[in-house]
Design a protein around this motif. Sequence first.
Motif, PDB file in Angstrom:
ATOM      1  N   ALA A 107       1.588   0.391   0.960  1.00 33.09           N
ATOM      2  CA  ALA A 107       2.537  -0.606   0.456  1.00 33.09           C
ATOM      3  C   ALA A 107       3.240  -0.183  -0.820  1.00 33.09           C
ATOM      4  CB  ALA A 107       1.815  -1.939   0.237  1.00 33.09           C
ATOM      5  N   ARG A 108       2.539   0.561  -1.689  1.00 28.68           N
ATOM      6  CA  ARG A 108       3.055   0.792  -3.036  1.00 28.68           C
ATOM      7  C   ARG A 108       3.197   2.263  -3.403  1.00 28.68           C
ATOM      8  NH1 ARG A 108       1.883  -4.141  -6.977  1.00 28.68           N
ATOM      9  NH2 ARG A 108       1.520  -5.781  -5.452  1.00 28.68           N
ATOM     10  N   GLY A 109       2.845   3.147  -2.492  1.00 30.86           N
ATOM     11  CA  GLY A 109       2.991   4.568  -2.778  1.00 30.86           C
ATOM     12  C   GLY A 109       1.697   5.196  -3.244  1.00 30.86           C
ATOM     13  N   GLU A 110       1.759   6.504  -3.466  1.00 32.73           N
ATOM     14  CA  GLU A 110       0.565   7.288  -3.759  1.00 32.73           C
ATOM     15  C   GLU A 110       0.129   7.213  -5.220  1.00 32.73           C
ATOM     16  OE1 GLU A 110      -1.373   9.241  -1.702  1.00 32.73           O
ATOM     17  OE2 GLU A 110      -0.281   8.547   0.049  1.00 32.73           O
ATOM     18  N   GLU A 111       0.937   6.628  -6.086  1.00 30.34           N
ATOM     19  CA  GLU A 111       0.606   6.561  -7.509  1.00 30.34           C
ATOM     20  C   GLU A 111       0.543   5.109  -7.951  1.00 30.34           C
ATOM     21  OE1 GLU A 111       0.066   9.295  -9.416  1.00 30.34           O
ATOM     22  OE2 GLU A 111       0.594  10.739  -7.848  1.00 30.34           O
ATOM     23  N   GLY A 112      -0.493   4.763  -8.710  1.00 29.75           N
ATOM     24  CA  GLY A 112      -0.544   3.398  -9.208  1.00 29.75           C
ATOM     25  C   GLY A 112      -1.889   3.014  -9.777  1.00 29.75           C
ATOM     26  N   PHE A 113      -2.108   1.707  -9.842  1.00 29.60           N
ATOM     27  CA  PHE A 113      -3.294   1.089 -10.438  1.00 29.60           C
ATOM     28  C   PHE A 113      -3.728   0.016  -9.440  1.00 29.60           C
ATOM     29  CE2 PHE A 113      -4.531  -1.576 -14.504  1.00 29.60           C
ATOM     30  CZ  PHE A 113      -5.824  -1.710 -14.026  1.00 29.60           C
ATOM     31  N   VAL A 126     -14.571  -1.058   3.057  1.00 30.93           N
ATOM     32  CA  VAL A 126     -13.534  -1.840   2.373  1.00 30.93           C
ATOM     33  C   VAL A 126     -12.851  -1.021   1.284  1.00 30.93           C
ATOM     34  CG1 VAL A 126     -13.082  -3.907   0.991  1.00 30.93           C
ATOM     35  CG2 VAL A 126     -14.690  -4.013   2.899  1.00 30.93           C
ATOM     36  N   PHE A 127     -13.616  -0.204   0.571  1.00 35.34           N
ATOM     37  CA  PHE A 127     -13.033   0.588  -0.517  1.00 35.34           C
ATOM     38  C   PHE A 127     -11.913   1.483   0.006  1.00 35.34           C
ATOM     39  CE2 PHE A 127     -12.965   4.476  -3.141  1.00 35.34           C
ATOM     40  CZ  PHE A 127     -12.714   3.926  -4.387  1.00 35.34           C
ATOM     41  N   VAL A 128     -12.169   2.227   1.058  1.00 37.55           N
ATOM     42  CA  VAL A 128     -11.166   3.136   1.603  1.00 37.55           C
ATOM     43  C   VAL A 128     -10.031   2.357   2.252  1.00 37.55           C
ATOM     44  CG1 VAL A 128     -10.762   5.125   3.101  1.00 37.55           C
ATOM     45  CG2 VAL A 128     -12.967   4.857   1.976  1.00 37.55           C
ATOM     46  N   ALA A 129     -10.355   1.253   2.924  1.00 32.09           N
ATOM     47  CA  ALA A 129      -9.319   0.442   3.571  1.00 32.09           C
ATOM     48  C   ALA A 129      -8.364  -0.153   2.555  1.00 32.09           C
ATOM     49  CB  ALA A 129      -9.964  -0.663   4.406  1.00 32.09           C
ATOM     50  N   ARG A 130      -8.888  -0.643   1.440  1.00 35.21           N
ATOM     51  CA  ARG A 130      -8.018  -1.224   0.417  1.00 35.21           C
ATOM     52  C   ARG A 130      -7.192  -0.151  -0.281  1.00 35.21           C
ATOM     53  NH1 ARG A 130      -7.129  -6.518   0.994  1.00 35.21           N
ATOM     54  NH2 ARG A 130      -6.080  -6.235  -0.992  1.00 35.21           N
ATOM     55  N   ASP A 131      -7.800   1.018  -0.500  1.00 28.13           N
ATOM     56  CA  ASP A 131      -7.037   2.130  -1.073  1.00 28.13           C
ATOM     57  C   ASP A 131      -5.885   2.513  -0.146  1.00 28.13           C
ATOM     58  OD1 ASP A 131      -6.750   4.513  -2.985  1.00 28.13           O
ATOM     59  OD2 ASP A 131      -7.034   5.524  -1.063  1.00 28.13           O
ATOM     60  N   ASP A 132      -6.155   2.581   1.150  1.00 28.18           N
ATOM     61  CA  ASP A 132      -5.120   2.929   2.119  1.00 28.18           C
ATOM     62  C   ASP A 132      -4.019   1.871   2.147  1.00 28.18           C
ATOM     63  OD1 ASP A 132      -4.228   4.640   4.500  1.00 28.18           O
ATOM     64  OD2 ASP A 132      -4.428   2.662   5.437  1.00 28.18           O
ATOM     65  N   ALA A 133      -4.407   0.599   2.108  1.00 25.75           N
ATOM     66  CA  ALA A 133      -3.412  -0.478   2.121  1.00 25.75           C
ATOM     67  C   ALA A 133      -2.523  -0.404   0.886  1.00 25.75           C
ATOM     68  CB  ALA A 133      -4.107  -1.830   2.192  1.00 25.75           C
ATOM     69  N   PHE A 134      -3.119  -0.101  -0.267  1.00 27.31           N
ATOM     70  CA  PHE A 134      -2.341   0.026  -1.499  1.00 27.31           C
ATOM     71  C   PHE A 134      -1.337   1.169  -1.380  1.00 27.31           C
ATOM     72  CE2 PHE A 134      -1.363   1.492  -5.730  1.00 27.31           C
ATOM     73  CZ  PHE A 134      -1.283   0.331  -6.488  1.00 27.31           C
ATOM     74  N   ARG A 135      -1.791   2.314  -0.903  1.00 25.77           N
ATOM     75  CA  ARG A 135      -0.903   3.473  -0.784  1.00 25.77           C
ATOM     76  C   ARG A 135       0.214   3.224   0.215  1.00 25.77           C
ATOM     77  NH1 ARG A 135      -3.520   8.211  -3.018  1.00 25.77           N
ATOM     78  NH2 ARG A 135      -5.649   7.669  -3.637  1.00 25.77           N
TER      79      ARG A 135
END
Length: 296
Positions: free
Chosen positions: A88-94, A77-86
């Motif tokens: 949708a929202r790009g490589e930089e964020g919170f 889940v950790f990697v999947a959620r990180d991938d989903a964030f990137r």
Amino acid sequence: MSVAAYPLPLDHLVLPTADLATASDRLSALGFTVAPTGTHPFGTVNRCVYFADGCFLEPLAIGDRGRCAAAIAEGNVFVARDDAFRQARGEEGFSAIVFATPDAEAEHARYVSGGISPGKPLSFARPFVDADGQAGEASFRLAFATIAGFDEPFFFACQRIGVPAVDRSALEAHENGARRLAGAIVIADDTDPIRQAIATIAGAAAPPGAGPATLALPNAAIEVMRPDDYRRRFGANPDCGRSGFALIRVGVDDIEVTRALLTSRTIVNRIVGNGVLVPRAAGQGADILFEAGAAS
């Protein structure tokens, strides 16, 4: 097994970045001491900023795309959620707010019963190296939670199982005087259900009423506000748009010393209330508000 005392305290914040070198350079320029690279067994890497209160910031990058892809396929889940964030929202964020727990399995059961778990818990270990190069191994167990309609940002409870016997004090000393991670600001158009959901994840009592409200944790505070309230308070739109995690609060020894350091390094900053705001930049993840003491 220890029994959790609720509400859960803040543990750390996850800040996706395209490149750890960029993140390290930016955070170092802000006056933080940045730890050596940590490597996860599932393909991500980090370079953390540790505080004397035990909390930390986790700039996170992709170290091995093949391992990350395999981890996602295996239900990590950790990697999947990180991938989903990137995606949708790009490589930089919170991307994530993390709470500390003595029993991640109990939190997972609580999240499953509440219908907010996106998948199975994760247990892993990784090497840890202190500022003098002394090595140890850190191990963790994570339990994940998400909020309906709050798509990419996520939450998890982190149980620190194995704490390496190394001296972290040099990594906790920062040129900007940072002492503690004081909290975060979350943005939502409809604040009430979001703060109620975050309270459930943390095992906290949600503040009553509508509009901006602060969720008190034992060691920090999470404030949920609308985009227009953020704009009025900080003089700019939140970079996360109309929903997400917008700002990190950091408590420092002396705000004047902090601002003098930032100004001497030509870091854009401005006074907001009793603090100094540094707008988000590549490698920083989110706006940062430095506050004297920043008691929660």
